[in-house]
Motif scaffolding. Structure first.
Motif, PDB file in Angstrom:
ATOM      1  N   ASP A 143       0.833  -1.206   0.000  1.00 19.88           N
ATOM      2  CA  ASP A 143       0.000   0.000   0.000  1.00 19.88           C
ATOM      3  C   ASP A 143       0.871   1.260   0.000  1.00 19.88           C
ATOM      4  OD1 ASP A 143      -2.231  -1.556   0.097  1.00 19.88           O
ATOM      5  OD2 ASP A 143      -2.700  -1.179   2.202  1.00 19.88           O
TER       6      ASP A 143
ATOM      7  N   TYR B 182       3.349   6.958   7.749  1.00 26.06           N
ATOM      8  CA  TYR B 182       3.758   5.667   8.311  1.00 26.06           C
ATOM      9  C   TYR B 182       4.515   4.856   7.268  1.00 26.06           C
ATOM     10  CZ  TYR B 182       3.347   0.822   9.869  1.00 26.06           C
ATOM     11  OH  TYR B 182       3.621  -0.476  10.210  1.00 26.06           O
ATOM     12  N   TYR B 183       4.060   4.927   6.038  1.00 25.62           N
ATOM     13  CA  TYR B 183       4.719   4.138   4.994  1.00 25.62           C
ATOM     14  C   TYR B 183       6.190   4.529   4.853  1.00 25.62           C
ATOM     15  CZ  TYR B 183      -0.079   2.965   3.603  1.00 25.62           C
ATOM     16  OH  TYR B 183      -1.386   2.519   3.588  1.00 25.62           O
TER      17      TYR B 183
ATOM     18  N   ASN C 283      -7.867   0.665  10.399  1.00 25.78           N
ATOM     19  CA  ASN C 283      -7.104   1.309   9.327  1.00 25.78           C
ATOM     20  C   ASN C 283      -6.273   2.515   9.788  1.00 25.78           C
ATOM     21  OD1 ASN C 283      -8.352  -0.479   7.410  1.00 25.78           O
ATOM     22  ND2 ASN C 283     -10.168   0.810   7.522  1.00 25.78           N
TER      23      ASN C 283
ATOM     24  N   MET D 296      -2.833   3.800  12.460  1.00 25.23           N
ATOM     25  CA  MET D 296      -1.665   3.366  13.220  1.00 25.23           C
ATOM     26  C   MET D 296      -1.483   4.304  14.420  1.00 25.23           C
ATOM     27  SD  MET D 296      -0.789   0.757  11.376  1.00 25.23           S
ATOM     28  CE  MET D 296       0.772   0.230  12.087  1.00 25.23           C
TER      29      MET D 296
ATOM     30  N   PRO E  77      -2.265   5.521   7.748  1.00 25.72           N
ATOM     31  CA  PRO E  77      -0.829   5.391   7.414  1.00 25.72           C
ATOM     32  C   PRO E  77      -0.332   6.361   6.344  1.00 25.72           C
ATOM     33  CG  PRO E  77      -2.082   3.431   6.723  1.00 25.72           C
ATOM     34  CD  PRO E  77      -2.999   4.267   7.548  1.00 25.72           C
TER      35      PRO E  77
END
Lengths: 382, 382, 382, 382
Positions: free
Chosen positions: C208, C253-254, C341, C343, C367
């Motif tokens: 994702d 976050y990614y 969904n 974090m 994220p």
């Protein structure tokens, strides 16, 4: 590409047309093979009821091709029975409409198969055929201009024989003097436009066209790809080098319009095109010639390529003629309800059956469509 | 609604127009207040360079309204200096264009404010004004039909004074005989269409129109809402009962077209409208009358409401006249590049300055637009 | 950016919170200034009823800032009256919740203003402040690792004072031994990742995350731009050069996850972070220090920057603790319904009020979010 | 539905897996039938290179099923040759991975075929089988609760035999005492939730779940439809009446979560589920029993239906175990890169091969997915 449908669907849908509009209505005691087909193979007739989403056409693994052939055989048999009877004029007209409808889908099968094979990395070929080595001496005849005087002209269909309701009624238009190019625009001419940064020059484009070009990152006609410094394109004969002398093809209205502006010209209106076509015989590179690809314009003093090769984008929006009336009943949805946000194309293509075409024939697609055999003829004021 | 912009933006953008196309080009030594405004207040002129996304217009908290007023004062002052000089004809023409541009944005401010206040649950009112109690005896005059003979007619602007490039060149069209309704369609007549399940009857609609109606769940004109069994609508004077005798307003082309089909009529072409308007004085319920709402048609034997009240959707796509040339330079993007996927409206509205209008004036919007004062006049063949 | 709201809206919404959950319920005879505000300033409480679309927040020109201030004054006055009374424990708890809610929106005002000013080409500055010349000798302390033994640890809030329901109940988790980095990841370290083609190396990314990077064409943290070969970024103090020694900030976050993988490490779980934080005082670079920008880590032998500077992405999804119960009533929608969904982030930022934070405090974002002050602390197994 | 693929594609893709990761790498001199397949049948392995858009899978008319079978035969033959050799341990592991990969696609073929047939109005049946008349006396055993004490438990795979990398490393978790329902939730119990307006009660739902329910207008599990006052659903055996005593199936995580909240319970964490499963034999209604539909729970004093029937949504996000390392190379993309925005399911379904399952097996899907055989087991604190 949501516009393209599987060949199996086209076969079933044209069969459905005869069953729905003729057998169910006109043949007492007719029994369908499967009542679910009435919904399943409806394309866009709201009067008939629900229909599957267009995207579902590719997903339907049932019925199988064999079942569709059986459906066709069943309907063919019943149609023969019906045709053996003494039919009223409006019923005969519906049969003729069904045959013309089927001709349209014959063309769509070819363009949809072309799209599907081109999108498939396997590089499949619809039909192998020897390709002559690209003769460097091949060239298109010089482009000349044919002039037409101002005047009041009849437009639309008149006389015996079949036409679609959107070609009616025959009416008059006044045209200012205009000129039409003697042949279609070639790949070589279009490459000049590309080389001149046509796709990157905003002032050449309609606003919607510019947005479309950028959103889709178009830099060439559909099916073109660059290999080792040369342009190749997918054809029904596999991937081939682009020949400069052949008509350019698979362009949107936006590209046709931008090219014409770049060339200091414009597209013809559909009336201008129709008036000019009256001097031409309906002949040319149609499906019947079995080339399935636009051909280099012939030499000649008259207008060439007016029929066949590629549909010619006009500068006319697809709208009703004055006094237009859709035919009654569900088949009235055939043409009239699409009269918004589309442009008219004229003349037929190398995928059209020749007997399907007329000088008054109005084809129409949204301005971003490219997957039909669509090209450019230049026009101008005089 | 991405089409609407804040009033502050309209003020800044019309100011930007004078600065960009006149002061920077024609007034040596002109210094801008802020070079970033050149990008910030560009609407759609690609030749000028980048511009912010349309959606950003509402998000920009800077510059403040005071800063925009200071910008305007600065530009006004410089414009006065420029105008005190001896200007070439093309410079004067640009000033006139800028003034007409500003008049268009004056109308947009009203329609955008109307949209913004209607979307706000606070029920704010642009301007309080006493509303006469709905007189039950109020009614519109009977609708009659005015006939026009076939013939070759001049279309487009000719003569002295300003016009937009899209009104040029003056040319000729041939028209079949036609009839035009004596007045606009009323709310009461539109309610009959609604009552007759017009919004639920697929055969009345263009295919794109039907999709739009369903996707947006339209069941009435924009701004209408049902309260206790009666229809009310947002106006610049707050939420008011819908009066049956007033012209219906805030309809898309799709709704105008469907209504006309339901009524057994059609919309006029823009040529028909223009020919008919030649018998009318340019007067009526414009912004100048300060009603800011369409008014009941007056009694009379001639065509009424041709100018003012509501823009009238025509059945003509917005396309170039034969021989059309955009004006040179960046201002050439003003009109020409929008000539696809839009329909022509004619006649001006209660939000248009009267001096802005002409019989040859071509307004244009996409067929789904509803937030301008847009309505219906019926036409038919003879 | 749909996540950001205007400061005027934040002010009105925090006021609405007190009015809706306290005054309407607990102060007999309380009269609102405007009943429409109950709908207009509801953020996401379905139990309260309808609410405007989030995108509308920017479009509402009414009420004016003055009216919102009047609303605030009216509510403040009524709250003082309420607070002068003898209140039940659960009412006092709601007041405390309202104050903590307001602290969260104080932080959001700063991050939303930062976003709005950065998106505006005018380059506006929230607050001018002298910037020390970038001292080339400035550098962050060496990154060292702090080890924590395996064991059963208490997690979640226990004791007196306020906490959100999502910090409850206090429960136990078993942790394998782990190590935590002594300080936050710096801009310089992140530039190494960028230089090493981190954004173009698919194997570093969650699926994702990779899709998000490509769809948004991310090549650097939010607010970074390249000028003449160097990186600059928008701050609340205007556009400034990126200092290598400062903590990297405004990452999704990614990106945090991909950086950690590139660095041969991982993000901490929220339990690991909470256990480690128990050795730290709640102090650091919060909103209270008025820097409004993350600062270079101090020298020291203990863990630094655990509180303040930037929220630290953890590798934990935002889910319910075992035995979690939302508080009763509409305020029960505060936290629980967002437990999918998203974090968890820990530790607070330079925009958080210090009194708002705790070691057990759980912040959460999807994220892909980047506009909060969000950064990275590395962790690893032992 | 973009998640479903044609059976032909599954066959080709599992073949591709062996060719790509084993034959090309390990069998010197191996020649592929068609190099284009390397791109064409790649699902999501970025390290292997480009791949077609997922939506293309349905559109590819080439290669034909016969060609795919030939491809399979070619690869099978080469695999037999490879397997006849003395292979290194890591090569054997890749073969085992390929077999497990194929088992997963065997399950997907069933669920994708179910989806495709259910979407097809023809009402096709995967396999006809006599259905016992719905015995009104059929009922599920009473739901009882099984308690598990707090403690430190080992989680994850340990020992001989195959497991996926996401089941590693074996580690410890501390669990508070919890209870697990003795059987799956039944259709009858789920109907009570529906009857109690579960789908219309916002406070039962996660925020994302509520948005999903409204956007998709969900009012029942996937495949359910109302006929003459009773619920029917599509099965691989055609459309059948919903039996109240059977496990409810084809629910999203959002629906499972909302149901559990309505029932005063919650979903188990994946650790709780794994601990509880250690008391159960791996047996039940798997693909091997050939029912291809969840069955009524058996009577019994122990936990039932832990394996087979339906995958059980847990309340755990799909994340890495502490110390997780993806396997090296392209097959490392198998599991790890999907560790965001997905939830864990446990236990296998009536479409899973029994030999494929383990107590430590972690399946994962996004919270909105419904087309797998997915259902609910309730849990609670003690």
């Amino acid at each position: 590409m949501p516009d393209a449908s599987p060949a199996k669907w086209h076969l079933a849908h044209t069969t459905w047309f005869f069953e729905t509009f003729l057998l169910h209505e006109q043949l007492p005691g007719y029994k369908t093979i499967n009542p679910a087909f009435r919904t399943l193979f409806n394309s866009y007739y709201d009067a008939i009821g629900d229909r599957p989403l267009r995207a579902m056409r590719h997903v339907l693994s049932r019925p199988s091709l064999e079942e569709v052939h059986a459906y066709r055989g069943h309907v063919d048999e019943a149609m023969e029975l019906l045709l053996s009877r003494d039919l009223a004029r409006d019923v005969v007209d519906l049969v003729t409409l069904g045959l013309n409808h089927e001709q349209q889908h014959q063309e769509l099968i070819l363009t949809d198969v072309k799209y599907g094979l081109a999108a498939n990395p396997l590089g499949s070929v619809y039909r192998e055929r020897p390709v002559a080595a690209p003769a460097s001496e091949e060239s298109a005849p010089e482009l000349t201009w044919h002039s037409f005087p101002k005047g009041i002209y009849p437009i639309g269909f008149e006389g015996q024989g079949f036409c679609f309701d959107n070609e009616l009624p025959c009416h008059h238009v006044y045209l200012e003097p205009f000129r039409l190019a003697s042949r279609l625009v070639t790949n070589g001419e279009y490459m000049e436009f590309m080389h001149d940064r046509g796709y990157a020059t905003v002032k050449l484009w309609l606003s919607d066209g510019w947005d479309t070009v950028r959103a889709n990152q178009w830099v060439a006609p559909l099916y073109w790809e660059r290999r080792d410094g040369a342009w190749w394109h997918s054809t029904l004969n596999g991937i081939q080098p682009v020949k400069e002398a052949e008509p350019v093809c698979h362009l949107s209205y936006y590209e046709a319009d931008a090219f014409a502006r770049w060339a200091g010209a414009r597209l013809a209106t559909e009336s201008e095109w129709e008036v000019a076509s009256q001097s031409c015989l309906i002949g040319g590179n149609f499906m019947d010639s079995d080339a399935l690809h636009p051909q280099i314009a012939p030499e000649g003093v008259s207008l060439t390529q007016m029929f066949g090769d590629v549909w010619e984008w006009t500068g006319s929006a697809y709208l009703a003629y004055p006094g237009y009336q859709p035919v009654p009943g569900a088949v009235g949805e055939y043409n009239g309800k699409f009269m918004s946000n589309q442009m008219v194309l004229r003349g037929g293509s190398c995928a059209s059956p020749q007997s399907h075409l007329r000088g008054t024939y109005r084809n129409f697609f949204p301005p971003h469509a490219r997957w039909q055999f669509m090209g450019i003829r230049l026009a101008n004021g005089d």
